[in-house]
Structure formats: C-alpha cells, structure tokens
Design a protein around this motif. Sequence first.
Motif, PDB file in Angstrom:
ATOM      1  N   ASP A 407      -4.046 -22.902   3.832  1.00 57.61           N
ATOM      2  CA  ASP A 407      -3.755 -23.328   2.456  1.00 57.61           C
ATOM      3  C   ASP A 407      -3.111 -24.711   2.389  1.00 57.61           C
ATOM      4  OD1 ASP A 407      -1.100 -22.951   3.218  1.00 57.61           O
ATOM      5  OD2 ASP A 407      -0.927 -21.008   2.233  1.00 57.61           O
ATOM      6  N   GLY A 408      -2.902 -25.349   3.548  1.00 54.95           N
ATOM      7  CA  GLY A 408      -2.382 -26.713   3.558  1.00 54.95           C
ATOM      8  C   GLY A 408      -0.883 -26.815   3.419  1.00 54.95           C
ATOM      9  N   SER A 409      -0.169 -25.681   3.486  1.00 52.64           N
ATOM     10  CA  SER A 409       1.292 -25.735   3.346  1.00 52.64           C
ATOM     11  C   SER A 409       1.950 -26.355   4.570  1.00 52.64           C
ATOM     12  CB  SER A 409       1.860 -24.330   3.118  1.00 52.64           C
ATOM     13  OG  SER A 409       1.505 -23.461   4.183  1.00 52.64           O
ATOM     14  N   VAL A 410       1.229 -26.371   5.712  1.00 51.22           N
ATOM     15  CA  VAL A 410       1.725 -27.080   6.895  1.00 51.22           C
ATOM     16  C   VAL A 410       0.603 -27.975   7.412  1.00 51.22           C
ATOM     17  CG1 VAL A 410       3.338 -25.249   7.560  1.00 51.22           C
ATOM     18  CG2 VAL A 410       1.028 -25.250   8.499  1.00 51.22           C
ATOM     19  N   THR A 411       0.995 -29.077   8.008  1.00 55.50           N
ATOM     20  CA  THR A 411      -0.005 -29.974   8.587  1.00 55.50           C
ATOM     21  C   THR A 411      -0.472 -29.424   9.930  1.00 55.50           C
ATOM     22  OG1 THR A 411       1.675 -31.297   9.710  1.00 55.50           O
ATOM     23  CG2 THR A 411       1.092 -31.930   7.449  1.00 55.50           C
ATOM     24  N   GLU A 412      -1.518 -30.052  10.457  1.00 54.86           N
ATOM     25  CA  GLU A 412      -2.030 -29.594  11.750  1.00 54.86           C
ATOM     26  C   GLU A 412      -0.995 -29.783  12.847  1.00 54.86           C
ATOM     27  OE1 GLU A 412      -5.651 -30.701  14.863  1.00 54.86           O
ATOM     28  OE2 GLU A 412      -5.951 -30.986  12.702  1.00 54.86           O
ATOM     29  N   ASP A 413      -0.226 -30.889  12.788  1.00 58.13           N
ATOM     30  CA  ASP A 413       0.797 -31.129  13.804  1.00 58.13           C
ATOM     31  C   ASP A 413       1.878 -30.054  13.773  1.00 58.13           C
ATOM     32  OD1 ASP A 413      -0.549 -33.382  14.607  1.00 58.13           O
ATOM     33  OD2 ASP A 413       0.647 -34.749  13.362  1.00 58.13           O
ATOM     34  N   LEU A 414       2.314 -29.686  12.562  1.00 61.20           N
ATOM     35  CA  LEU A 414       3.327 -28.634  12.443  1.00 61.20           C
ATOM     36  C   LEU A 414       2.777 -27.284  12.900  1.00 61.20           C
ATOM     37  CD1 LEU A 414       5.032 -29.529   9.032  1.00 61.20           C
ATOM     38  CD2 LEU A 414       5.976 -29.799  11.340  1.00 61.20           C
ATOM     39  N   PHE A 415       1.519 -27.041  12.599  1.00 68.04           N
ATOM     40  CA  PHE A 415       0.900 -25.782  13.023  1.00 68.04           C
ATOM     41  C   PHE A 415       0.827 -25.709  14.548  1.00 68.04           C
ATOM     42  CE2 PHE A 415      -2.953 -23.254  14.002  1.00 68.04           C
ATOM     43  CZ  PHE A 415      -2.525 -22.036  13.495  1.00 68.04           C
ATOM     44  N   VAL A 416       0.469 -26.834  15.183  1.00 67.72           N
ATOM     45  CA  VAL A 416       0.423 -26.891  16.644  1.00 67.72           C
ATOM     46  C   VAL A 416       1.808 -26.647  17.228  1.00 67.72           C
ATOM     47  CG1 VAL A 416       0.062 -28.428  18.617  1.00 67.72           C
ATOM     48  CG2 VAL A 416      -1.594 -28.396  16.749  1.00 67.72           C
ATOM     49  N   LEU A 417       2.821 -27.291  16.614  1.00 66.41           N
ATOM     50  CA  LEU A 417       4.194 -27.125  17.088  1.00 66.41           C
ATOM     51  C   LEU A 417       4.638 -25.667  16.971  1.00 66.41           C
ATOM     52  CD1 LEU A 417       6.761 -28.499  18.145  1.00 66.41           C
ATOM     53  CD2 LEU A 417       7.432 -28.903  15.754  1.00 66.41           C
ATOM     54  N   GLY A 418       4.265 -25.011  15.862  1.00 67.49           N
ATOM     55  CA  GLY A 418       4.617 -23.601  15.676  1.00 67.49           C
ATOM     56  C   GLY A 418       3.968 -22.704  16.720  1.00 67.49           C
ATOM     57  N   CYS A 419       2.720 -22.986  17.049  1.00 63.81           N
ATOM     58  CA  CYS A 419       2.021 -22.207  18.078  1.00 63.81           C
ATOM     59  C   CYS A 419       2.678 -22.397  19.444  1.00 63.81           C
ATOM     60  CB  CYS A 419       0.551 -22.616  18.140  1.00 63.81           C
ATOM     61  SG  CYS A 419      -0.415 -22.157  16.692  1.00 63.81           S
ATOM     62  N   GLN A 420       3.114 -23.630  19.734  1.00 63.50           N
ATOM     63  CA  GLN A 420       3.772 -23.903  21.012  1.00 63.50           C
ATOM     64  C   GLN A 420       5.094 -23.143  21.118  1.00 63.50           C
ATOM     65  OE1 GLN A 420       4.128 -28.162  21.103  1.00 63.50           O
ATOM     66  NE2 GLN A 420       2.003 -28.496  21.759  1.00 63.50           N
ATOM     67  N   GLU A 421       5.873 -23.158  20.042  1.00 67.67           N
ATOM     68  CA  GLU A 421       7.164 -22.454  20.053  1.00 67.67           C
ATOM     69  C   GLU A 421       6.968 -20.949  20.232  1.00 67.67           C
ATOM     70  OE1 GLU A 421       8.974 -23.584  16.409  1.00 67.67           O
ATOM     71  OE2 GLU A 421       9.603 -25.576  17.127  1.00 67.67           O
ATOM     72  N   GLU A 422       5.985 -20.409  19.561  1.00 62.32           N
ATOM     73  CA  GLU A 422       5.716 -18.970  19.696  1.00 62.32           C
ATOM     74  C   GLU A 422       5.266 -18.637  21.113  1.00 62.32           C
ATOM     75  OE1 GLU A 422       3.096 -15.430  17.535  1.00 62.32           O
ATOM     76  OE2 GLU A 422       2.703 -17.539  17.074  1.00 62.32           O
ATOM     77  N   ALA A 423       4.429 -19.495  21.684  1.00 63.53           N
ATOM     78  CA  ALA A 423       3.939 -19.262  23.047  1.00 63.53           C
ATOM     79  C   ALA A 423       5.076 -19.326  24.057  1.00 63.53           C
ATOM     80  CB  ALA A 423       2.858 -20.277  23.396  1.00 63.53           C
ATOM     81  N   GLU A 424       6.026 -20.235  23.847  1.00 63.52           N
ATOM     82  CA  GLU A 424       7.154 -20.355  24.772  1.00 63.52           C
ATOM     83  C   GLU A 424       8.023 -19.096  24.747  1.00 63.52           C
ATOM     84  OE1 GLU A 424       9.019 -23.922  23.523  1.00 63.52           O
ATOM     85  OE2 GLU A 424       7.530 -25.254  24.467  1.00 63.52           O
ATOM     86  N   LYS A 425       8.180 -18.484  23.595  1.00 65.70           N
ATOM     87  CA  LYS A 425       8.934 -17.234  23.504  1.00 65.70           C
ATOM     88  C   LYS A 425       8.204 -16.113  24.258  1.00 65.70           C
ATOM     89  CE  LYS A 425      11.067 -18.184  19.007  1.00 65.70           C
ATOM     90  NZ  LYS A 425      11.146 -17.746  17.574  1.00 65.70           N
ATOM     91  N   ILE A 426       6.899 -16.052  24.071  1.00 68.63           N
ATOM     92  CA  ILE A 426       6.115 -15.019  24.754  1.00 68.63           C
ATOM     93  C   ILE A 426       6.172 -15.207  26.262  1.00 68.63           C
ATOM     94  CG2 ILE A 426       3.787 -14.103  25.082  1.00 68.63           C
ATOM     95  CD1 ILE A 426       3.214 -14.807  22.161  1.00 68.63           C
ATOM     96  N   ALA A 427       6.147 -16.466  26.715  1.00 65.73           N
ATOM     97  CA  ALA A 427       6.126 -16.756  28.152  1.00 65.73           C
ATOM     98  C   ALA A 427       7.386 -16.278  28.850  1.00 65.73           C
ATOM     99  CB  ALA A 427       5.942 -18.251  28.377  1.00 65.73           C
ATOM    100  N   LYS A 428       8.494 -16.160  28.116  1.00 71.07           N
ATOM    101  CA  LYS A 428       9.748 -15.720  28.722  1.00 71.07           C
ATOM    102  C   LYS A 428       9.743 -14.223  29.028  1.00 71.07           C
ATOM    103  CE  LYS A 428      12.483 -19.329  26.465  1.00 71.07           C
ATOM    104  NZ  LYS A 428      13.569 -19.618  25.484  1.00 71.07           N
ATOM    105  N   GLY A 429       8.880 -13.466  28.397  1.00 70.51           N
ATOM    106  CA  GLY A 429       8.812 -12.033  28.635  1.00 70.51           C
ATOM    107  C   GLY A 429       8.049 -11.703  29.904  1.00 70.51           C
ATOM    108  N   SER A 430       8.113 -10.444  30.313  1.00 71.47           N
ATOM    109  CA  SER A 430       7.397 -10.009  31.510  1.00 71.47           C
ATOM    110  C   SER A 430       5.897 -10.099  31.279  1.00 71.47           C
ATOM    111  CB  SER A 430       7.784  -8.575  31.852  1.00 71.47           C
ATOM    112  OG  SER A 430       9.163  -8.488  32.117  1.00 71.47           O
ATOM    113  N   PHE A 431       5.211 -10.680  32.240  1.00 66.37           N
ATOM    114  CA  PHE A 431       3.767 -10.888  32.166  1.00 66.37           C
ATOM    115  C   PHE A 431       3.370 -11.767  30.986  1.00 66.37           C
ATOM    116  CE2 PHE A 431       4.427  -6.651  34.034  1.00 66.37           C
ATOM    117  CZ  PHE A 431       3.870  -6.846  35.283  1.00 66.37           C
ATOM    118  N   GLY A 432       4.374 -12.434  30.395  1.00 66.41           N
ATOM    119  CA  GLY A 432       4.090 -13.247  29.217  1.00 66.41           C
ATOM    120  C   GLY A 432       3.105 -14.356  29.489  1.00 66.41           C
ATOM    121  N   ALA A 433       3.265 -15.044  30.613  1.00 66.55           N
ATOM    122  CA  ALA A 433       2.363 -16.151  30.944  1.00 66.55           C
ATOM    123  C   ALA A 433       0.933 -15.661  31.129  1.00 66.55           C
ATOM    124  CB  ALA A 433       2.850 -16.850  32.219  1.00 66.55           C
TER     125      ALA A 433
END
Length: 653
Positions: A407-433
């Motif tokens: 819907d355009g409420s976030v730009t592509e750069d912000l969306f990419v940044l959000g995906c990176q932050e979420e992935a980093e949280k998942i990576a900290k868990g067991s078998f996350g990577a």
Amino acid sequence: PLAPRWTTAASLAPTARLLSATCPSPSAWWAPSPSMANQCLWLGGLEAPKNAAADDHILAQESKDAELAKKAQEQELMEHDMEEASQIFNSLFSTRRPKDGFAGLSSACKSIVKGSVAGAVSLVAQPIAGAQADGVKGFFGGLATGVASAVALPVTGIAVGAYQIARGVGNSAEAVKASKQGMQWDHEKREWIFYYLDKEKEELDKLEAEKNAGKTASGEAASADTAERKVKDRAYYDLLNVSTNATAGEIKKAYYKEARKVHPDKCPNDPEAAGKFQALGHAYQTLSNEQTRAAYDKNGPAETGNADAAVMNEIDPYVFFAVMFGSTLVEPYIGELWIATTADTVMKDAVSQQQMMSEEENLERMQEEADDIAGKVAMAEEAKLKQRKREVKIAMNMRTRIEPYMDGSVTEDLFVLGCQEEAEKIAKGSFGATFLVTIGTALQLEADEFLGFQKSFMGVDGHMTRMKKRANSVQSNFKIVSSGLKAASAGRKVYKEVESAQQKVVQAREQETLKAASAAVEGTATEKTAEEISKEEKEKEETDAAQAALAAAKIEESIPAILELAWAVNVRDISRTLRKVCKKLFSDASVSVEERQKRAVAVRIMGKEFFNVGKEAGGTMPIKTDTGDIKARAEVAVMTTMAKVSVCLLLNV
C-alpha cells in the motif's frame, strides 16, 4: 390342469350365442392353439375364451419384449465392459486434458513409456499364464497373445502420445492467455479458474465448523438423548463432573472449572492439591483424545503395562518439535512442521496398537482392526485438511507482512531494513540460520518463477527457474535418502550393541541359577544370609542401571544421524509448503495481475534478505550436532509439553 369333464354341444347352445361376439365361427373357437386351455368350459364354472389371433399377438408381443429385454441387458453389459476397458485404458495411458504443449509432451512421454513397459510385461506374463492354465498348448497361445500385445501396446502409446501433443499445442494459446490473466489451472476439473484466497479461507472455516458441530471428543455425533452412555468405568467422568455423552468442548470447559478448584497455587494449604490436580489432568488428557477415550470407555483405566502409552499421550508433538527445532519465531512462515503432525499420528497409532494387543476375542479384534483402517482413512483426510489450513494461514500471514510495502506506507528501503531486522532475530534462535536459508531459497525461487512466466518472453525465465527448482528437489530427496540410510545404520548398530550387552548379563545370571540348582542337588547349598541377599539385589540393581546407562549412551551416539534425517525432512516439507503458499498468494484473483506481480517482488525481497542473513550466520553449513545440546533441548521439550496444560490453565486459554 385340465381335470374337469367336457360338456356336450347341445348343452352349450346358450353359451355359444354368448361367445359368438368373440369367436368368428365355432370352428375358429374350437381350433387348437397354444391357449386352448383358456378356450375350454368347465363343469365347475365358465371362463370366457380368448381369440386365438389375440393370443398369438400376445405371445408375439411377449417374445418381442423378452428379446428387447435381452438386448437391453446385453447393451448394459457391453456398456459396463466398455467402461471397465476405458478405465483400464485411462490408467495405462495418460489421456487427461493437457494444460499446454509442455503438459501434452509430458503426457505423451508417459503414454509411450507405459505402453512399452506394458507390452514387455505382457510378452513375458502371457505365456507363463497360458502354460499354467493349459500346458504346452496354453503356452503357445499365450505367446501369440503376448507378441500381439508387445506390438499393439507400444503403438497405441505412440498414437495416444501424438494425440496428447496435438491437444497440448492446441491448448497452449488458451494457457498463455489464462496465465496472463492470473488464472489457476484446476488439476481435478482440468480447466482454468480464478482462485480467491479469502474464499478458500471461508471454505476451510466452514468445513471446520461443520466438523466440530455437535461432535463428541470420541468422534461421535452428539445426541439429543440425555441418557448416560454405558461405559466400563466412569471415574474420569465423575472427576470432571460431566456426562458420559459430554462433547469435547464440554469436557474442556469442565476441566478448567474443576482445575481452578484444586490447583496447587489456588490451594496452598491443601497438601493433597497437587495429587488431585495431577489426577484431574490425567482424566482430561484421557477423555480429550479420541483414541484414549474410546479405549477408556471400553476397557476402563489403562493398566500399568500401558504406562508408556499414557506418557506418550501426555506429550504434545507440536510443542515438542517447536521447542526441539526452535520454530516458534518462524512459525508465521512455515506453520506447524509436517514431522510434528506425523509424530502425532504415529503416537496415536502406537497407543491404538497396544490397546488392540490387549484384546483376547478374535471377533472384537477383527472389528477393531476394521475400525482402525477406517480411522486411518479419516486421519489421512484430516491430515490433508490440516495441511490446506496450514498453507492458507501462512499465505494470509505473508500477505499481512508485505501489506505495508503493497500500500506504499513504507518505501522499499524501509521494507528491506524491516526484513533484515526480522531475519537477525530469527538467526539468534536454534537452527535459525538454517531456517532462514531454507525459507529464503524457497521464496526467491517461487517469486522468480512467477515473475519469469509473467514478464519474460514466452516465459523462458520462468521455465529456467522451474528447472532450478526441480534440481533442488532432487537434491533434497537424495539428502533424505542418504540421511535415512545413516540413521537406519546407526539404529541397527545401537540395537546390536545393547542386545549383546543384555545377553551377557542374562547368560551370567543363568549360570548363577544353574550353579545354585546344582549345589541344591548335590546337597552342598547353604542358606544365604540377609546381608548376602541384600548384596545380590544391590548388584542386580547396579547391573540394570549400568545397562540402562549403556543403552542411553548408545542412543546418544545415534542422535546426530537422527537429527540430520529429521532436518532433511523439514527442509523438503518447508519448500513444498511455501511453493503452494506462494502459488495461492500470486494467484489470488481478488487483486489485479499487477498487484500480484508486486506481491511477488515483495516476497522476493523478503526471501533474498532472509537468505543473506542466514548465510552470514552459517545457515548453508552442515548442522552442528552437539549431542549434549540436543539432549538438553529434548529434555526441555518434554518438560515444556508436559507443562502445557498447566500453562493453558493459568492463562485461561
């Protein structure tokens, strides 16, 4: 029977006048015919004779009707035979409507291969079958039939293949047009349709509501009759203060109500509260499960020999594997792992088998086996429904996740940044990577395939991506096979070593028994003192403990191989599930084709960031198998799932 006497002609004069209306002449009246018995007058009464021509007409009509009935029966049999032949033909050759030229080519290859294989099999099997039926004569007759089949079947396969290719080429234009419009190919109806994600969600909710409406925990429809069902033991029902006809919802509600009264935290001054709460929980676990409730109603409480089955029932596979594989953070993208569902089914089957083994009457056992087969069929259908719900739930989660980008409420750069932050949280868990690499790879491939078919010339990029997907699938299957062989080899090794150690202990005890018996026969045996008996019992306990420790140690050695197999299964399960999820998301006709393409772009961005973060965290490397860490995780998983009911109570779920 023509038993009565005939009358004279004079006495028949009044009657003759009466019969003149139906008989053209006396000679015609008395002429022999197949219905002559009906033209006779009896002393005991009068029966009006029928016209001979009319009788002949009736007989001719009856004969004609019989002939028509025979022809209709023959026609029906012929249609039945043709239907059977058609089914055999369709099962042997691929004759369903192909989606496009590629599908037609695939169908043609299948038909040619099947025809050739069937011809070769017939060439070998027909002479053997003929020889068994009629000796040498039958052998040569079967050989002739086999040779004819070996020629006819491959030729038929080639003809069907050519026909399917022509059909596929003819359907290609429609396929390209429908694909551009975002339509979905229905493999059951063999036609192009518009798919709606929300509509499927509504259908699944409706099916779930119909399934749960008026249904008891044992799978029986609720009855309006309030009379108590006859059960062998009703102690568990009395603990929960419910009727033996109570539904699953009523049992759950009653459990929460009663558990509040005896929970140790609510009753700190009652020393028996913990025991009461545990007994109440066991009663609820038994009555809330279909198989265990049915067994309890029939046989009463489980015997001590079935304690393992009771413990198995206490363990929730979904919670166990969520803790074991640390899948909580990625659940919105993978749902409940297939391995957990399978473990749940296997555990239920094991409990059911143990219950069946305790039965003594053959008739009851046969009936239970039949019910078990029907239950497995129902469970298979339930598993399909559960998988559909899983896919739809993940698709809706992903749709919500990418909505800000759509819907355009976030730009592509912000969306990419959000995906990176979420992935980093998942990576900290067991078998996350490893989860991130698996999810990221699947999302990128599915998005690239969809966009390739939509935007590239003749869908070339889409076909290239599809080939890459198939290569990954082959690699995944090979990984499962190799891991399975390793796990099986490790399991056999553990079994042999533990069995060998147990046999040594048994042999040692047998020698001691023989020695004692020999001493008793020779009269040299002495009565053992209490201290000696206590020492022997202690040694026996120590030996048993050593055996248990040895078995545990050997099992721990096989854990890495088992974990490798489990993870290989998880990878394939996640990839297959996300393939169907993305297909639903990209084929949702509730939005335009352009919007669906934008969804694919967002999914590709998410997949790319997940993969990159997972790769940096070591997700592409072989899984580290620290036996101590795995053992600790398994223990935590068991404790977590055993405490599930208490947690649900405290949270008032």
